[in-house]
Design a protein around this motif. Structure first.
Motif, short mmCIF file in Angstrom:
data_model
loop_
_atom_site.label_atom_id
_atom_site.label_comp_id
_atom_site.label_asym_id
_atom_site.label_seq_id
_atom_site.Cartn_x
_atom_site.Cartn_y
_atom_site.Cartn_z
N ALA A 93 -2.00 8.44 4.82
CA ALA A 93 -3.34 8.66 4.94
C ALA A 93 -3.63 10.13 5.65
N GLY A 94 -2.49 10.45 6.15
CA GLY A 94 -2.83 11.94 7.17
C GLY A 94 -1.35 12.02 8.04
N GLY A 95 -1.47 12.97 9.17
CA GLY A 95 -0.46 12.99 10.13
C GLY A 95 -0.53 14.46 10.42
N ASP A 96 0.68 15.04 11.05
CA ASP A 96 0.91 16.35 11.46
C ASP A 96 2.34 16.37 11.42
N ASP A 97 2.74 17.50 12.07
CA ASP A 97 4.29 17.88 12.43
C ASP A 97 4.87 16.54 12.69
N ASN A 98 5.71 16.20 11.81
CA ASN A 98 6.59 15.03 12.21
C ASN A 98 5.90 13.65 12.20
N ARG A 99 4.83 13.49 12.05
CA ARG A 99 4.19 12.29 12.11
C ARG A 99 3.51 11.98 10.74
N VAL A 100 3.35 10.68 10.30
CA VAL A 100 2.80 10.27 9.10
C VAL A 100 1.90 8.80 9.33
N VAL A 101 0.41 9.09 9.32
CA VAL A 101 -0.29 7.79 9.44
C VAL A 101 -0.43 7.10 8.15
N PHE A 102 -0.12 5.78 8.17
CA PHE A 102 -0.18 4.79 6.91
C PHE A 102 -1.75 4.08 7.34
N VAL A 103 -2.37 3.59 6.23
CA VAL A 103 -3.34 2.71 6.21
C VAL A 103 -3.25 1.49 5.21
N LYS A 104 -3.60 0.63 5.35
CA LYS A 104 -3.42 -0.72 4.46
C LYS A 104 -4.63 -1.40 4.73
N LYS A 106 -7.34 -4.40 4.77
CA LYS A 106 -7.17 -6.06 4.93
C LYS A 106 -7.82 -6.75 4.06
N ASP A 107 -7.45 -8.03 3.63
CA ASP A 107 -8.33 -8.62 2.65
C ASP A 107 -9.67 -9.09 3.08
N GLY A 108 -10.08 -9.23 4.36
CA GLY A 108 -11.27 -9.71 4.90
C GLY A 108 -12.26 -8.28 5.23
N GLY A 109 -11.53 -7.11 4.79
CA GLY A 109 -12.44 -5.97 5.17
C GLY A 109 -11.65 -5.20 6.17
N GLY A 110 -11.83 -3.92 6.33
CA GLY A 110 -11.23 -3.15 7.68
C GLY A 110 -10.10 -2.85 6.99
N CYS A 111 -9.20 -2.01 7.97
CA CYS A 111 -7.94 -1.58 7.66
C CYS A 111 -6.93 -1.72 8.85
N PRO A 140 -4.05 0.51 17.35
CA PRO A 140 -4.51 -0.43 17.48
C PRO A 140 -5.95 -0.44 16.77
N GLY A 141 -6.62 -1.46 16.67
CA GLY A 141 -8.10 -1.59 16.09
C GLY A 141 -8.06 -1.30 14.69
N ASP A 142 -9.40 -1.53 14.25
CA ASP A 142 -9.75 -1.46 12.81
C ASP A 142 -9.70 0.35 12.50
N ILE A 143 -8.70 0.95 11.89
CA ILE A 143 -9.05 2.29 11.75
C ILE A 143 -9.98 2.74 10.72
N CYS A 144 -10.24 1.95 10.10
CA CYS A 144 -11.31 2.28 8.82
C CYS A 144 -12.65 2.21 9.32
N THR A 145 -12.85 1.78 10.61
CA THR A 145 -14.22 1.62 11.10
C THR A 145 -14.29 2.83 12.19
N ALA A 146 -15.18 3.79 12.00
CA ALA A 146 -15.35 4.86 13.08
C ALA A 146 -16.52 4.69 13.70
N ALA A 147 -16.69 4.74 15.09
CA ALA A 147 -17.64 4.51 15.77
C ALA A 147 -18.90 5.49 15.30
N PRO A 148 -20.14 5.15 15.00
CA PRO A 148 -21.02 6.11 14.90
C PRO A 148 -21.39 7.07 15.92
N PRO A 149 -21.70 8.34 15.43
CA PRO A 149 -21.94 9.39 16.21
C PRO A 149 -23.20 8.97 17.08
N SER A 150 -23.13 9.14 18.34
CA SER A 150 -24.59 8.91 19.19
C SER A 150 -25.57 9.94 18.81
#
Length: 160
Positions: A93-104, A106-111, A140-150
């Protein structure tokens, strides 16, 4: 994505990586147990050697699953790990030089998320025989849930 990762590794290391030595098709070995406290389990693919110390670099010991190979082979090994995780349903799902971020999802929602990073000891010459490393760790955490901007509360005009 896999060719791009190899190119990023090659640029980051300043080496020409032999793509002909790309990951060989072999049955996937059973996952090695992750180091204590590291929730990622991955196989030790052909050409890789388990390194629980992660080369003693960047404080990754005990926080990441790491393997090592020569810098000349680290790009092909990174491609093999990317293919492995994609075969398990992880999406690059993303990354930069020498790094790849993967997302999967979850069955109950989130990633869930993991990241794969190729690195080496920058205090040593980047010669083809020098050790390179691939580290894999959970995010760590659910990477599909972004904190809403204040946002400030709407201003209500007051009555005169």
């Amino acid at each position: 994505m896999t060719m791009r990762m190899a190119a990023m590794v090659a640029l980051g290391l300043g080496l020409a990586l032999p793509m002909a030595a790309a990951a060989q098709t072999a049955p996937a070995p059973a996952p090695a147990p992750a180091p204590r406290g590291v929730p990622v389990e991955a196989p030790i693919l052909e050409g890789a050697t388990l390194d629980p110390t992660c080369g003693g670099l960047y404080g990754l010991e005990g926080r990441a699953f790491c393997v090592t190979a020569s810098l000349a082979n680290i790009g092909a090994l990174a491609d093999a790990y990317i293919s492995h995780f994609e075969s398990l349903g992880w999406i690059a799902a993303g990354g930069d030089d020498n790094r790849v971020v993967f997302v999967k999802r979850k069955d109950g929602g989130g990633c869930d998320g993991i990241q794969l990073e190729a690195f080496y000891n920058t205090n040593r010459p980047a010669v083809a025989e020098a050790p390179g490393y691939i580290g894999v760790a959970t995010i760590p955490g659910d990477i599909c849930t972004a904190a809403p901007p204040s946002t400030p509360a709407p201003v209500t005009p007051s009555a005169p």
